[in-house]
Design an enzyme around this catalytic site. Sequence first.
Site, PDB file in Angstrom:
ATOM      1  N   GLY A 106      33.464  31.489  50.580  1.00  0.00           N
ATOM      2  CA  GLY A 106      33.100  31.606  52.001  1.00  0.00           C
ATOM      3  C   GLY A 106      33.753  32.831  52.846  1.00  0.00           C
ATOM      4  CG  ASP A 107      36.865  34.298  55.257  1.00  0.00           C
ATOM      5  OD1 ASP A 107      36.442  35.531  55.522  1.00  0.00           O
ATOM      6  OD2 ASP A 107      37.882  33.996  55.943  1.00  0.00           O
ATOM      7  CG  LEU A 108      35.843  35.625  48.004  1.00  0.00           C
ATOM      8  CD1 LEU A 108      35.003  35.755  46.740  1.00  0.00           C
ATOM      9  CD2 LEU A 108      37.525  35.684  47.847  1.00  0.00           C
TER      10      LEU A 108
END
Length: 376
Positions: free
Chosen positions: A228-230
């Site tokens: 969800g936050d690459l």
Amino acid sequence: MASGANQQKQALSKPAFTEAQASALVESVFGLKVSKIQPLPSYDDQNFHVHISRTKDTPDGPAECVLKISNTETSKNPDLIEVQNCIITFLKAAGFPTGSVYHAKEDNMTSLVSVDNGSGTRSHLVRLLTYLPGSPVAQTPISPELLYEIGRLAAKLDKTLETFHHPKLWTLHRDNFVWNLKNVPLLDKYIDALGQNRTREIVEQVIQLFKKEVVTKLSHFRECINHGDLNDHNILVQPSESASGNAVYEVSGVLDFGDMSYGYYVFEVAITIMYMMIESKNPIQVGGHILAGFESIVPLTAIEKSALFLLVCCRFCQSLVMAAYSCQLHPENREYLMTTSKTGGKLLQQMFDVGQRAVEEVWFETARSYKAGSSM
């Protein structure tokens, strides 16, 4: 500031530990002697880069690590932090470049500490993780080869987590988590932070398009656990040497699992494309290389591909709106909070100016070129 914003600020309450307090935490909670400690940038938690002195009691302990202090709201959900820790450990065992989670003296992977900041006592969960080598993608020359590998990494990570099991996995069903792409309509609550401008007009249009065109497709997307936050600061790379002798970069670390939640494969690739666009000199080209890498592991379905452009736009909107809103709550952290927004608004407008059909043509043709044996 509105009363709702005040309540939100109090609820999140980003930690404000001094270096001396953080150093004392490492020693008291984890039993390690600190030789040097430095603050690291963070969104709504607090992180420190910690250098450890080896002692006769800890001859095999870590030389460097990261102390993570969660905000008060996250700290109310220790089950979620436990699942995140277990996923980090699971992925490391599966060969991913994630950190190790160190145990506290009581043998827990997290510890709840209380601090009096002058306006009351607040509790924060603290963890200690490996300090991973490498530089953030944000500080690295971006190449098509690296983008392909990052796309491949994103797909492998989600695919691997299909086999992860935990009795508290339900905590990843985060129905009101504003950073899950499924929850784009929640941005309506915070959009006033943008003021009145062209960016706001586009964001409002994207939210309406999401409600009209994406919500009806959600049931057709394949579900998975998303990192969800690459983003360009959560992926570390370091140079290696290719077969031809040229310097290339390979992924050396994946950071920050705090935004993990149940989502869909197409969410992960959309999020990754958006953040890699931020650092590219040719941002529209980025999506094709990321998509090619992702599809080498998890090919998207036709209906997932049809939503990709809008989902990338949605992630831009989430970043722009929440950064502006968070700046109202934490003006002292403005420089870090606005990292993506500095170019994000321009890129979102560029996406709209070029148009969905033209952008998709670039992405999909580039991805097809990999399958044909040549990258563009």
